[in-house]
Design a protein around this motif. Structure first.
Motif, PDB file in Angstrom:
ATOM      1  N   MET A   1       0.849  -1.195   0.000  1.00  0.00           N
ATOM      2  CA  MET A   1       0.000   0.000   0.000  1.00  0.00           C
ATOM      3  C   MET A   1       0.885   1.246   0.000  1.00  0.00           C
ATOM      4  O   MET A   1       1.897   1.302   0.692  1.00  0.00           O
ATOM      5  CB  MET A   1      -0.898  -0.005   1.236  1.00  0.00           C
ATOM      6  N   ASP A   6      -2.766   6.988   0.403  1.00  0.00           N
ATOM      7  CA  ASP A   6      -3.873   6.522   1.225  1.00  0.00           C
ATOM      8  C   ASP A   6      -4.133   7.540   2.324  1.00  0.00           C
ATOM      9  O   ASP A   6      -3.245   7.857   3.114  1.00  0.00           O
ATOM     10  CB  ASP A   6      -3.561   5.159   1.840  1.00  0.00           C
ATOM     11  N   ASN A  37       0.017  -1.692  11.184  1.00  0.00           N
ATOM     12  CA  ASN A  37      -1.030  -2.697  11.057  1.00  0.00           C
ATOM     13  C   ASN A  37      -2.001  -2.331   9.938  1.00  0.00           C
ATOM     14  O   ASN A  37      -2.483  -3.210   9.209  1.00  0.00           O
ATOM     15  CB  ASN A  37      -1.765  -2.843  12.387  1.00  0.00           C
ATOM     16  N   PHE A  38      -2.266  -1.044   9.792  1.00  0.00           N
ATOM     17  CA  PHE A  38      -3.132  -0.593   8.698  1.00  0.00           C
ATOM     18  C   PHE A  38      -2.508  -0.942   7.349  1.00  0.00           C
ATOM     19  O   PHE A  38      -3.176  -1.471   6.454  1.00  0.00           O
ATOM     20  CB  PHE A  38      -3.362   0.917   8.798  1.00  0.00           C
ATOM     21  N   LEU A  39      -1.230  -0.657   7.206  1.00  0.00           N
ATOM     22  CA  LEU A  39      -0.542  -0.934   5.943  1.00  0.00           C
ATOM     23  C   LEU A  39      -0.470  -2.435   5.658  1.00  0.00           C
ATOM     24  O   LEU A  39      -0.399  -2.852   4.496  1.00  0.00           O
ATOM     25  CB  LEU A  39       0.864  -0.337   5.970  1.00  0.00           C
ATOM     26  N   GLU A  41      -2.889  -4.388   6.286  1.00  0.00           N
ATOM     27  CA  GLU A  41      -4.290  -4.802   6.118  1.00  0.00           C
ATOM     28  C   GLU A  41      -4.785  -5.615   7.313  1.00  0.00           C
ATOM     29  O   GLU A  41      -5.530  -6.587   7.170  1.00  0.00           O
ATOM     30  CB  GLU A  41      -4.470  -5.617   4.820  1.00  0.00           C
ATOM     31  N   GLY A  42      -4.381  -5.181   8.525  1.00  0.00           N
ATOM     32  CA  GLY A  42      -4.800  -5.866   9.736  1.00  0.00           C
ATOM     33  C   GLY A  42      -6.079  -5.293  10.320  1.00  0.00           C
ATOM     34  O   GLY A  42      -6.886  -4.660   9.623  1.00  0.00           O
ATOM     35  N   ALA A  45      -6.939  -1.609   9.679  1.00  0.00           N
ATOM     36  CA  ALA A  45      -7.511  -1.367   8.353  1.00  0.00           C
ATOM     37  C   ALA A  45      -8.979  -1.768   8.327  1.00  0.00           C
ATOM     38  O   ALA A  45      -9.827  -1.069   7.748  1.00  0.00           O
ATOM     39  CB  ALA A  45      -6.726  -2.146   7.295  1.00  0.00           C
ATOM     40  N   LYS A  46      -9.305  -2.872   8.967  1.00  0.00           N
ATOM     41  CA  LYS A  46     -10.696  -3.330   9.017  1.00  0.00           C
ATOM     42  C   LYS A  46     -11.583  -2.302   9.718  1.00  0.00           C
ATOM     43  O   LYS A  46     -12.720  -2.050   9.303  1.00  0.00           O
ATOM     44  CB  LYS A  46     -10.765  -4.673   9.746  1.00  0.00           C
ATOM     45  N   ARG A  49     -11.072   1.339   7.256  1.00  0.00           N
ATOM     46  CA  ARG A  49     -11.221   1.377   5.802  1.00  0.00           C
ATOM     47  C   ARG A  49     -12.625   1.846   5.436  1.00  0.00           C
ATOM     48  O   ARG A  49     -13.611   1.426   6.012  1.00  0.00           O
ATOM     49  CB  ARG A  49     -10.956  -0.006   5.217  1.00  0.00           C
TER      50      ARG A  49
END
Length: 367
Positions: A1, A6, A37-39, A41-42, A45-46, A49
């Motif tokens: 990402m 973003d 963790n966002f990068l 997709e943890g 991000a959930k 997002r």
């Protein structure tokens, strides 16, 4: 990402840098965990997002950090040891343990986190009273009437009680003290630059009221804990100020209304009492109002300027900025009924967003 492309990741990165500047290594570390963790997709991000608004304007990073602190204050055994506010201490060497605790908290309490994210970040920073005092004193000096305080974006209304705080201020002319010596809360501030004006020995307050879209009921334990959670967990001085101010508000709770700022301000301006100076004020609120609200508030003041008389003066005191990323400044506009429909605008000086200091403009008070 791509971090640059973003908005959530960019907002997290901007807030991480702000934590560096403002001196909160704990919150910086929490947000670094969130960013990574966002990068990846943890869980972060959930949770974030598809955020409907602008993540920076909506303070998504502060909502993430706020929930973690809220959980620590609520007794999360894995988080609490990292937070000074919970009797622990942040240690750079324990970042892995902190990361595990943060991500586990989000994972175990996903629904609670989503509910918390609906809250608006509200520190109700009483340190700002250390510079707002200048404005209140000048308005009282110029109008020689009791002040009718009206705060927009009041949160828990703690700064409506500014006259119940003790102030220890460093100035170009030496130390200055104001307010009750036996107050539970002492506000320290540094007034740099030009020599300050003489403060009014006493500022008479006729009444005080505030509005907020989400006013904080300090009698509600969860709301009170959320208010504490917005103050970063390693900023002991700010936390002590908040707790002291809450102890004062417990005895004299201010009147708060759940209301839209524009409509509430219009009503307060329209119903100004005679023999009092109506002071509408705010601190670090303006950037969070949308353009239509700002325009409506400005229109209310412009219309009021035509109707002000010497026994119904009106003041607009602002400790604010025009964009979330810029510095704060203190200024006021005063309509006395004798200075025309546009009143007088006085720029006092740029200041720290938490009220730690202000750079006084030379001669601002010599009128």
């Amino acid at each position: 990402m791509d971090l640059k492309n973003d908005k959530i990741a960019a907002a997290l990165e901007a807030q991480i840098q702000a934590c560096d500047l403002l001196g909160s290594p704990l919150t910086k570390a929490v947000l670094e965990v969130c960013r990574d963790n966002f990068l990846a997709e943890g869980i972060v991000a959930k949770l974030t997002r598809g955020w409907a608004g602008d993540p920076l304007d909506d303070n998504v990073p502060l909502r993430l950090a706020g929930f973690i602190h809220f959980s620590a204050l609520g007794g999360d055994a894995a988080l609490a040891p990292h937070f000074a506010s919970c009797g622990g201490a942040f240690r750079a060497g324990a970042k892995n343990a902190l990361a595990d605790a943060v991500l586990d908290c989000f994972t175990r309490h996903e629904s609670a986190a989503r509910r918390f994210f609906r809250r608006t970040p509200q520190t109700n920073e009483t340190g700002r009273a250390g510079v707002l005092l200048l404005g209140f004193s000048e308005i009282a000096r110029r109008t020689r009437l009791p002040l009718s305080l009206r705060e927009m974006g009041a949160s828990a209304g703690l700064n409506l009680l500014f006259d119940k705080f003790n102030y220890q201020i460093e100035t170009a002319d030496g130390p200055l003290t104001w307010g009750p010596a036996d107050s539970a809360l002492t506000i320290a501030s540094h007034w740099r630059g030009a020599a300050p004006p003489p403060l009014q020995a006493e500022i008479a307050i006729a009444d005080r009221a505030g509005c907020d879209l989400f006013p904080v009921d300090i009698g509600d334990a969860e709301a009170r804990r959320a208010l504490e959670a917005w103050v970063w967990g390693d900023m002991a001085t700010r936390r002590a100020r908040l707790l002291a101010a809450l102890s004062i508000a417990d005895k004299t709770p201010p009147e708060l209304s759940r209301a839209d700022a524009a409509g509430w301000v219009a009503a307060q301006i329209m119903n100004r009492p005679r023999g009092q100076t109506t002071v509408v004020y705010h601190s670090v609120v303006w950037p969070y109002l949308d353009v239509s609200q700002r325009m409506a508030i400005e229109s209310s003041f412009a219309q009021a300027g035509e109707t002000v008389t010497p026994d119904t003066p009106l003041a607009w005191l602002k400790m604010d900025h025009d964009h979330i990323q810029s510095f704060s400044h203190l200024s006021y506009r005063l309509w006395t009924g004798e200075n025309g429909p546009e009143g007088d605008e006085v720029f006092i000086g740029p200041c720290h967003p938490h009220g730690a200091d202000i750079e006084l403009r030379d001669g601002f008070w010599k009128n």
